[in-house]
Each structure stands twice: as structure tokens, then as C-alpha cells.
Design a protein around this motif. Structure first.
Motif, PDB file in Angstrom:
ATOM      1  N   ARG A 112       9.534  34.358 -47.650  1.00  0.00           N
ATOM      2  CA  ARG A 112       9.163  35.626 -47.022  1.00  0.00           C
ATOM      3  C   ARG A 112       7.860  35.459 -46.242  1.00  0.00           C
ATOM      4  O   ARG A 112       6.933  34.793 -46.698  1.00  0.00           O
ATOM      5  N   ARG A 113       7.836  36.063 -45.064  1.00  0.00           N
ATOM      6  CA  ARG A 113       6.593  36.041 -44.292  1.00  0.00           C
ATOM      7  C   ARG A 113       6.474  37.326 -43.475  1.00  0.00           C
ATOM      8  O   ARG A 113       7.487  37.968 -43.160  1.00  0.00           O
ATOM      9  N   SER A 114       5.245  37.692 -43.178  1.00  0.00           N
ATOM     10  CA  SER A 114       4.982  38.884 -42.365  1.00  0.00           C
ATOM     11  C   SER A 114       4.765  38.483 -40.920  1.00  0.00           C
ATOM     12  O   SER A 114       4.428  37.326 -40.614  1.00  0.00           O
ATOM     13  N   PHE A 115       4.977  39.406 -40.010  1.00  0.00           N
ATOM     14  CA  PHE A 115       4.652  39.183 -38.599  1.00  0.00           C
ATOM     15  C   PHE A 115       3.961  40.426 -38.048  1.00  0.00           C
ATOM     16  O   PHE A 115       4.122  41.527 -38.576  1.00  0.00           O
ATOM     17  N   GLU A 116       3.194  40.225 -37.004  1.00  0.00           N
ATOM     18  CA  GLU A 116       2.408  41.304 -36.404  1.00  0.00           C
ATOM     19  C   GLU A 116       2.989  41.735 -35.063  1.00  0.00           C
ATOM     20  O   GLU A 116       3.824  41.034 -34.476  1.00  0.00           O
ATOM     21  N   LEU A 117       2.547  42.874 -34.585  1.00  0.00           N
ATOM     22  CA  LEU A 117       2.952  43.360 -33.263  1.00  0.00           C
ATOM     23  C   LEU A 117       2.544  42.327 -32.211  1.00  0.00           C
ATOM     24  O   LEU A 117       1.392  41.895 -32.164  1.00  0.00           O
ATOM     25  N   GLY A 118       3.491  41.909 -31.398  1.00  0.00           N
ATOM     26  CA  GLY A 118       3.222  40.948 -30.335  1.00  0.00           C
ATOM     27  C   GLY A 118       3.268  39.501 -30.757  1.00  0.00           C
ATOM     28  O   GLY A 118       3.206  38.601 -29.904  1.00  0.00           O
ATOM     29  N   GLU A 119       3.398  39.213 -32.049  1.00  0.00           N
ATOM     30  CA  GLU A 119       3.443  37.821 -32.514  1.00  0.00           C
ATOM     31  C   GLU A 119       4.748  37.168 -32.079  1.00  0.00           C
ATOM     32  O   GLU A 119       5.830  37.741 -32.224  1.00  0.00           O
ATOM     33  N   GLN A 120       4.657  35.938 -31.555  1.00  0.00           N
ATOM     34  CA  GLN A 120       5.852  35.233 -31.104  1.00  0.00           C
ATOM     35  C   GLN A 120       6.448  34.441 -32.260  1.00  0.00           C
ATOM     36  O   GLN A 120       5.803  33.564 -32.843  1.00  0.00           O
ATOM     37  N   LEU A 121       7.674  34.769 -32.588  1.00  0.00           N
ATOM     38  CA  LEU A 121       8.354  34.140 -33.722  1.00  0.00           C
ATOM     39  C   LEU A 121       9.262  33.002 -33.287  1.00  0.00           C
ATOM     40  O   LEU A 121       9.450  32.035 -34.022  1.00  0.00           O
ATOM     41  N   ILE A 122       9.869  33.146 -32.120  1.00  0.00           N
ATOM     42  CA  ILE A 122      10.753  32.111 -31.588  1.00  0.00           C
ATOM     43  C   ILE A 122      10.339  31.828 -30.147  1.00  0.00           C
ATOM     44  O   ILE A 122      10.096  32.753 -29.364  1.00  0.00           O
ATOM     45  N   HIS A 123      10.236  30.551 -29.813  1.00  0.00           N
ATOM     46  CA  HIS A 123       9.871  30.129 -28.467  1.00  0.00           C
ATOM     47  C   HIS A 123      11.110  29.596 -27.752  1.00  0.00           C
ATOM     48  O   HIS A 123      11.828  28.745 -28.286  1.00  0.00           O
ATOM     49  N   LYS A 124      11.344  30.069 -26.551  1.00  0.00           N
ATOM     50  CA  LYS A 124      12.467  29.575 -25.753  1.00  0.00           C
ATOM     51  C   LYS A 124      12.315  28.071 -25.546  1.00  0.00           C
ATOM     52  O   LYS A 124      11.229  27.571 -25.265  1.00  0.00           O
ATOM     53  N   GLY A 125      13.429  27.344 -25.699  1.00  0.00           N
ATOM     54  CA  GLY A 125      13.411  25.900 -25.488  1.00  0.00           C
ATOM     55  C   GLY A 125      13.107  25.093 -26.734  1.00  0.00           C
ATOM     56  O   GLY A 125      13.141  23.862 -26.692  1.00  0.00           O
ATOM     57  N   VAL A 126      12.827  25.755 -27.842  1.00  0.00           N
ATOM     58  CA  VAL A 126      12.522  25.069 -29.102  1.00  0.00           C
ATOM     59  C   VAL A 126      13.728  25.156 -30.029  1.00  0.00           C
ATOM     60  O   VAL A 126      14.312  26.233 -30.204  1.00  0.00           O
ATOM     61  N   VAL A 127      14.109  24.042 -30.627  1.00  0.00           N
ATOM     62  CA  VAL A 127      15.241  24.012 -31.569  1.00  0.00           C
ATOM     63  C   VAL A 127      14.796  24.614 -32.897  1.00  0.00           C
ATOM     64  O   VAL A 127      13.754  24.237 -33.446  1.00  0.00           O
ATOM     65  N   LEU A 128      15.575  25.550 -33.415  1.00  0.00           N
ATOM     66  CA  LEU A 128      15.239  26.208 -34.675  1.00  0.00           C
ATOM     67  C   LEU A 128      15.792  25.427 -35.857  1.00  0.00           C
ATOM     68  O   LEU A 128      16.932  24.962 -35.823  1.00  0.00           O
ATOM     69  N   HIS A 129      14.979  25.303 -36.879  1.00  0.00           N
ATOM     70  CA  HIS A 129      15.407  24.661 -38.121  1.00  0.00           C
ATOM     71  C   HIS A 129      15.479  25.676 -39.255  1.00  0.00           C
ATOM     72  O   HIS A 129      15.595  25.305 -40.418  1.00  0.00           O
ATOM     73  N   GLU A 130      15.412  26.952 -38.893  1.00  0.00           N
ATOM     74  CA  GLU A 130      15.452  28.025 -39.882  1.00  0.00           C
ATOM     75  C   GLU A 130      16.348  29.151 -39.394  1.00  0.00           C
ATOM     76  O   GLU A 130      16.522  29.356 -38.190  1.00  0.00           O
ATOM     77  N   LEU A 131      16.920  29.859 -40.343  1.00  0.00           N
ATOM     78  CA  LEU A 131      17.666  31.087 -40.074  1.00  0.00           C
ATOM     79  C   LEU A 131      16.845  32.237 -40.639  1.00  0.00           C
ATOM     80  O   LEU A 131      16.295  32.134 -41.738  1.00  0.00           O
ATOM     81  N   PHE A 132      16.759  33.340 -39.892  1.00  0.00           N
ATOM     82  CA  PHE A 132      15.930  34.471 -40.298  1.00  0.00           C
ATOM     83  C   PHE A 132      16.768  35.730 -40.487  1.00  0.00           C
ATOM     84  O   PHE A 132      17.790  35.927 -39.815  1.00  0.00           O
ATOM     85  N   VAL A 133      16.305  36.593 -41.377  1.00  0.00           N
ATOM     86  CA  VAL A 133      16.827  37.955 -41.499  1.00  0.00           C
ATOM     87  C   VAL A 133      15.625  38.897 -41.510  1.00  0.00           C
ATOM     88  O   VAL A 133      14.669  38.683 -42.258  1.00  0.00           O
ATOM     89  N   ILE A 134      15.685  39.906 -40.673  1.00  0.00           N
ATOM     90  CA  ILE A 134      14.596  40.883 -40.597  1.00  0.00           C
ATOM     91  C   ILE A 134      14.756  41.869 -41.748  1.00  0.00           C
ATOM     92  O   ILE A 134      15.829  42.447 -41.941  1.00  0.00           O
ATOM     93  N   VAL A 135      13.689  42.073 -42.519  1.00  0.00           N
ATOM     94  CA  VAL A 135      13.741  43.035 -43.625  1.00  0.00           C
ATOM     95  C   VAL A 135      12.765  44.190 -43.417  1.00  0.00           C
ATOM     96  O   VAL A 135      12.719  45.127 -44.221  1.00  0.00           O
ATOM     97  N   GLY A 136      12.005  44.134 -42.335  1.00  0.00           N
ATOM     98  CA  GLY A 136      11.084  45.222 -42.021  1.00  0.00           C
ATOM     99  C   GLY A 136      10.569  45.080 -40.608  1.00  0.00           C
ATOM    100  O   GLY A 136      10.352  43.963 -40.126  1.00  0.00           O
ATOM    101  N   GLY A 137      10.403  46.203 -39.894  1.00  0.00           N
ATOM    102  CA  GLY A 137       9.917  46.159 -38.527  1.00  0.00           C
ATOM    103  C   GLY A 137      11.013  45.868 -37.518  1.00  0.00           C
ATOM    104  O   GLY A 137      12.205  45.827 -37.855  1.00  0.00           O
ATOM    105  N   THR A 138      10.624  45.636 -36.261  1.00  0.00           N
ATOM    106  CA  THR A 138      11.560  45.341 -35.176  1.00  0.00           C
ATOM    107  C   THR A 138      11.074  44.142 -34.379  1.00  0.00           C
ATOM    108  O   THR A 138       9.874  43.862 -34.325  1.00  0.00           O
ATOM    109  N   ILE A 139      12.013  43.444 -33.765  1.00  0.00           N
ATOM    110  CA  ILE A 139      11.701  42.241 -32.982  1.00  0.00           C
ATOM    111  C   ILE A 139      12.361  42.351 -31.618  1.00  0.00           C
ATOM    112  O   ILE A 139      13.533  42.722 -31.507  1.00  0.00           O
ATOM    113  N   SER A 140      11.595  42.026 -30.591  1.00  0.00           N
ATOM    114  CA  SER A 140      12.079  42.088 -29.212  1.00  0.00           C
ATOM    115  C   SER A 140      12.554  40.704 -28.774  1.00  0.00           C
ATOM    116  O   SER A 140      11.823  39.716 -28.911  1.00  0.00           O
TER     117      SER A 140
END
Length: 221
Positions: A112-140
Motif C-alpha cells: 500500500r502506498r499514498s499519492f498526492e495531487l499532481g504526483e506522477q505514478l506512471i511515466h509514458k515509455g516506461v515498462v511497468l513491473h507492477e499492477l495497481f488498484v486504486i483504493v482512494g482518490g482519483t488518477i488522471s
């Protein structure tokens, strides 16, 4: 139908059910098919042309007793799993295809981890090694700094890149403060290795969200 014909039919059915039980992945289905196979085996042995065959009848009764006990234990285990508020929420959203036992097991592996308004969680062009599920807040979800989707609590994040193991095609930024759960490839491989049926549950859940997103995009265009 003569008793001899009925006996032969029951005997073939017993072996067919036992064979089919070896092909199913669900433990509950295996138990039920084994019970049905044992019942058919008892009918075959009792109405045998040379008279009742008591040895297979007794053994099949024992098989039925053991399989009935194990099936009841499995049902009790499933029903005794109480979901907390967050797990209950996920059971109606991202993980709605999961039985309670598997849902608790899967969520228990998450970080579990928190994120802030405007924080970048995923960068275009980067390969992801994790799967995420949002449990609070919204992501653009943004492409060239333009929002193309907004995900809320109960949604998977990064599932396309995670499944394909290709670079992410868009950025993901916090549209508000919130929390996410994450699983690495190794976490999921270890979890699914314990029971092949788990892989199907996760694939169904991921596929359901992908189809929903595609349908929403098609409706807007």
C-alpha cells in the motif's frame, strides 16, 4: 431397461465421472464429481449380474464420506471468510470475480502506498513491473499533457502495460490525493502458482475493466 443393462450403464458412468473429475481445476467440482462417480459405482456394484459386490460398495461409501466431509469443510471455509470494508468494496469493483477467500489472499499480498495531487505514478515509455488498484482518490490518465481518462477508486491502473509487458503509452498523475495497492510480477506469479484457477480469476477481472473502458470510449466518440 433390464437391471444388467442399468448396471453396465452405471459402471461406465462412474468411470466417466471419475475421469472428468481429474480434468477440472476447481477443488469443489472435483469433490462433487467424485461423489457422483462413487454413487454410480455403488449402483453398478449392487445390481451386478453375479449379485451385489460388497467390497467396491463399501469402498465407494468411504469415498463418498471423505469427499462429502472435504466439500463441507471447503464451503465452511469460504463462508467463514469475512471481508472488511475495503475488501467488500473491491469485491464489487476491480476484484468482483474473486471468491472471498481468494480476494483476501490476493489483497494480503499487496503493498500500500499514498499519492498526492499532481504526483506522477506512471511515466509514458516506461515498462511497468507492477499492477495497481486504486483504493482512494482519483488518477488522471494523460497523453501529451491532455487528459484522456480519469480513474476512480476500485479501478485497475496500468493493466495494459502490465499484461503486455510493454512500455506505458500514457502518463498517470494524481488528480487528487489517494491510495493505491500494488503487486509485482513476482508476487502474482507466486500467488497463481499455488492454484492455476487464480490466474483465470485475475485475467477475467483485468479483461472486464479493459472491455468497460473500450465501451466507454466508443460511446463518447
Amino acid at each position: 431397461m433390464t437391471l444388467q443393462y442399468f448396471s453396465e450403464y452405471s459402471g461406465n458412468l462412474a468411470y466417466a465421472l471419475v475421469l472428468f473429475s481429474f480434468l477440472v481445476q476447481s477443488m469443489m467440482r472435483l469433490r462433487l464429481l467424485s461423489i457422483c462417480g462413487s454413487i454410480a459405482g455403488i449402483i453398478y456394484a449392487y445390481f451386478h449380474a453375479s449379485g451385489p459386490l460388497w467390497t467396491p460398495i463399501i469402498w465407494n461409501l468411504l469415498f463418498i464420506s471423505v469427499n462429502t466431509w472435504r466439500a463441507a469443510s471447503l464451503l465452511w471455509q469460504r463462508r467463514s471468510q469475512t471481508l472488511n470494508a475495503e475488501e467488500q468494496f473491491l469485491s464489487t469493483h476491480a476484484l468482483k470475480a474473486f471468491p472471498a477467500t481468494e480476494l483476501k489472499s490476493f489483497v494480503g499480498l499487496a503493498k500500500r502506498r499514498s499519492f498526492e495531487l499532481g504526483e506522477q505514478l506512471i511515466h509514458k515509455g516506461v515498462v511497468l513491473h507492477e499492477l495497481f488498484v486504486i483504493v482512494g482518490g482519483t488518477i488522471s490518465i494523460e497523453l501529451e499533457k491532455r487528459e484522456i481518462a480519469r480513474l476512480s477508486a476500485g479501478s485497475f491502473l496500468g493493466e495494459m502495460s502490465f499484461l503486455s509487458r510493454e512500455a506505458a503509452r500514457a502518463d498517470a498523475n494524481g488528480a487528487s490525493a489517494g491510495e493505491i495497492l500494488s503487486w509485482t510480477h513476482d508476487d502474482i506469479q507466486s500467488w497463481t502458482a499455488e492454484d492455476p484457477q487464480r490466474g483465470g480469476l485475475l485475467q477475467a477481472a483485468l479483461g472486464s475493466q479493459i472491455i468497460e473502458l473500450l465501451m466507454n470510449k466508443s460511446a463518447k466518440s
